[in-house]
Write a protein that holds these residues in place. Structure first.
Motif, PDB file in Angstrom:
ATOM      1  N   TYR A   1       0.845  -1.194   0.000  1.00  0.00           N
ATOM      2  CA  TYR A   1       0.000   0.000   0.000  1.00  0.00           C
ATOM      3  C   TYR A   1       0.878   1.241   0.000  1.00  0.00           C
ATOM      4  O   TYR A   1       1.879   1.331   0.721  1.00  0.00           O
ATOM      5  N   THR A   2       0.466   2.230  -0.810  1.00  0.00           N
ATOM      6  CA  THR A   2       1.128   3.532  -0.802  1.00  0.00           C
ATOM      7  C   THR A   2       0.068   4.622  -0.808  1.00  0.00           C
ATOM      8  O   THR A   2      -0.976   4.486  -1.466  1.00  0.00           O
TER       9      THR A   2
ATOM     10  N   PHE B   1       6.675  -3.630   7.133  1.00  0.00           N
ATOM     11  CA  PHE B   1       7.303  -2.314   7.088  1.00  0.00           C
ATOM     12  C   PHE B   1       6.199  -1.281   6.917  1.00  0.00           C
ATOM     13  O   PHE B   1       5.461  -1.299   5.929  1.00  0.00           O
ATOM     14  N   ASP B   2       6.103  -0.389   7.888  1.00  0.00           N
ATOM     15  CA  ASP B   2       5.095   0.673   7.866  1.00  0.00           C
ATOM     16  C   ASP B   2       5.798   1.985   8.162  1.00  0.00           C
ATOM     17  O   ASP B   2       6.423   2.147   9.218  1.00  0.00           O
ATOM     18  N   ASN B   3       5.672   2.931   7.257  1.00  0.00           N
ATOM     19  CA  ASN B   3       6.357   4.211   7.411  1.00  0.00           C
ATOM     20  C   ASN B   3       5.838   5.019   8.592  1.00  0.00           C
ATOM     21  O   ASN B   3       6.504   5.941   9.062  1.00  0.00           O
ATOM     22  N   ASP B   4       4.641   4.657   9.096  1.00  0.00           N
ATOM     23  CA  ASP B   4       4.061   5.400  10.218  1.00  0.00           C
ATOM     24  C   ASP B   4       4.410   4.790  11.579  1.00  0.00           C
ATOM     25  O   ASP B   4       4.061   5.368  12.609  1.00  0.00           O
ATOM     26  N   ILE B   5       5.062   3.639  11.606  1.00  0.00           N
ATOM     27  CA  ILE B   5       5.487   3.017  12.861  1.00  0.00           C
ATOM     28  C   ILE B   5       6.968   3.322  13.055  1.00  0.00           C
ATOM     29  O   ILE B   5       7.814   2.861  12.282  1.00  0.00           O
ATOM     30  N   LEU B   6       7.267   4.095  14.091  1.00  0.00           N
ATOM     31  CA  LEU B   6       8.625   4.590  14.317  1.00  0.00           C
ATOM     32  C   LEU B   6       9.268   3.896  15.513  1.00  0.00           C
ATOM     33  O   LEU B   6       8.595   3.523  16.477  1.00  0.00           O
TER      34      LEU B   6
ATOM     35  N   VAL C   1       4.458  -2.568   3.633  1.00  0.00           N
ATOM     36  CA  VAL C   1       4.548  -3.972   3.249  1.00  0.00           C
ATOM     37  C   VAL C   1       4.107  -4.842   4.422  1.00  0.00           C
ATOM     38  O   VAL C   1       4.522  -4.615   5.562  1.00  0.00           O
ATOM     39  N   ASP C   2       3.268  -5.827   4.112  1.00  0.00           N
ATOM     40  CA  ASP C   2       2.901  -6.860   5.073  1.00  0.00           C
ATOM     41  C   ASP C   2       2.906  -8.187   4.329  1.00  0.00           C
ATOM     42  O   ASP C   2       1.986  -8.496   3.568  1.00  0.00           O
ATOM     43  N   TRP C   3       3.961  -8.975   4.539  1.00  0.00           N
ATOM     44  CA  TRP C   3       4.157 -10.222   3.793  1.00  0.00           C
ATOM     45  C   TRP C   3       4.281 -11.386   4.767  1.00  0.00           C
ATOM     46  O   TRP C   3       5.095 -11.350   5.691  1.00  0.00           O
TER      47      TRP C   3
END
Length: 368
Positions: free
Chosen positions: A294-295, A330-335, A306-308
């Motif tokens: 998702y983008t 991988f989620d750009n919003d989870i830091l 990404v969720d694989w």
């Protein structure tokens, strides 16, 4: 001798004359044709004698007995009205244990267990296909001299409705919804006082429209959606105030007092691709593949979440299975790695990182 012959001839002539007179006396009088009676002639055939009598036949006492009858090995399949629904119900439990007694090499006793359940309801008839999938998993680990820790926590629901123009094509116009969350609090161990995630914090909801490729007779589904709305829910207010999982965090004054509470929902609009594939790659080895890409168009186009997940189920028998699996997120919003100074002021919010999980277990599975 001649005298005897003459006597016999005379007696024969007298007998013939007597018979002729009686015959003339017995002739019936003429009758009309309508009054003639015709007797019915019945021809009967006699049954042939039985030549070969079976050993089990009892002709003198024909009584039926079921004492020597054996039951059916397979259940009798009665006729059922054809259904367009394909159902799957699966419940499993994986277990592992390690125990030490006077073990020179050292180690801690531990026990771990994980329960999982999967329910599938798929409908297909000519132009319409509707797939529904609910999956839940939860696992715990207990180790000597250490608190109880969570190892697995997943609630995932997916529903896809598709329509095609004819029965030849494998492409469907589709509407899809996905929902993900967890059961209980998550912690950054060994800290068990401050949760870093809870039920519906986060919770993810995807809703969009696009097209699906679903080939006949294969458990394969490719979904492409150019318009998908992603909603991230953070219903725990403490996490929302900290701005976790991308929501807008609380506004505070100079003393740290909250002026405005953090938001509980973060909305995005973007492009989504999902793919699921289930295949028996060899005898008693089943592969399950699921990926989501998702983008977001508005905030960070090009950064792909990404969720694989990839799992291999090794079937020992009808009930015992072994599972090997991995998951990458991988989620750009989870830091991660947030930097805070001594005064409690956040210097750096942190950076996104790849999350990786690997599982290996053996357990019991029941299908119904």
């Amino acid at each position: 001798m001649q005298a005897n012959n003459l006597k016999l001839t005379a007696l024969l002539v007298v007998f013939l004359c007597f018979a002729r007179v009686n015959a003339q006396d017995s002739i019936p009088e003429p009758q009309e044709i309508d009054s003639i009676a015709i007797d019915t002639i019945v021809i009967r055939s006699f049954q042939d004698r039985i030549k070969n009598i079976p050993r089990g036949a009892n002709l003198t006492n024909p009584v039926i007995s079921f004492k020597r009858t054996k039951p059916l090995k397979n259940k009798y399949n009665r006729f059922k009205i054809p259904s367009f629904w394909d159902n799957e119900n699966k419940i499993g439990f994986n277990f592992s244990e390690v125990a030490f007694i006077n073990w020179n090499a050292g180690g801690n006793n531990s026990i771990a267990g994980a329960a999982n359940a999967k329910f599938v309801r798929n409908y297909k008839f000519r132009y319409v296909q509707w797939n529904n999938d609910l999956e839940v998993r939860y696992g715990l680990n207990a180790q000597e001299d250490r608190e109880l820790r969570k190892t697995e926590d997943v609630i995932r629901f997916s529903s896809t409705f598709g329509y095609r123009k004819d029965t030849i094509t494998n492409w469907y116009y589709s509407v899809k919804t996905n929902f993900n969350t967890q059961f209980s609090n998550g912690y950054k161990y060994p800290d068990t006082e401050t949760p870093i995630s809870t039920f519906m914090a986060p919770g993810y909801l995807f809703l969009g429209a696009g097209t699906s490729y679903i080939p006949e007779g294969k458990k394969f589904n490719l979904y492409i959606s150019p318009i998908t709305q992603k909603a991230t829910f953070v219903l725990d207010q403490d996490l929302a105030n900290n701005g976790s999982f991308g929501v807008k965090k609380a506004v505070k004054d100079a003393d740290g007092a909250i002026i405005e509470e953090g938001e509980n929902v973060f909305m995005e609009l973007g492009f989504l691709i999902t793919n699921t594939w289930e295949k028996e790659i060899m005898t008693n080895v089943l592969m399950n593949h699921r990926i989501s890409l998702y983008t977001d168009y508005l905030n960070s186009f090009g950064n792909i979440d990404v969720d694989w997940e990839l799992n291999f189920n090794l079937k020992v028998n009808k009930y015992i299975t072994s599972n090997i699996g991995t998951q990458v997120i991988f989620d750009n919003d989870i830091l991660f790695d947030e930097v805070v100074d001594d005064a409690g002021v956040v210097i750096s919010k942190g950076v996104p990182k790849i999350q990786f999980k690997q599982i290996l277990g053996i357990g019991i599975t029941y299908d119904f």
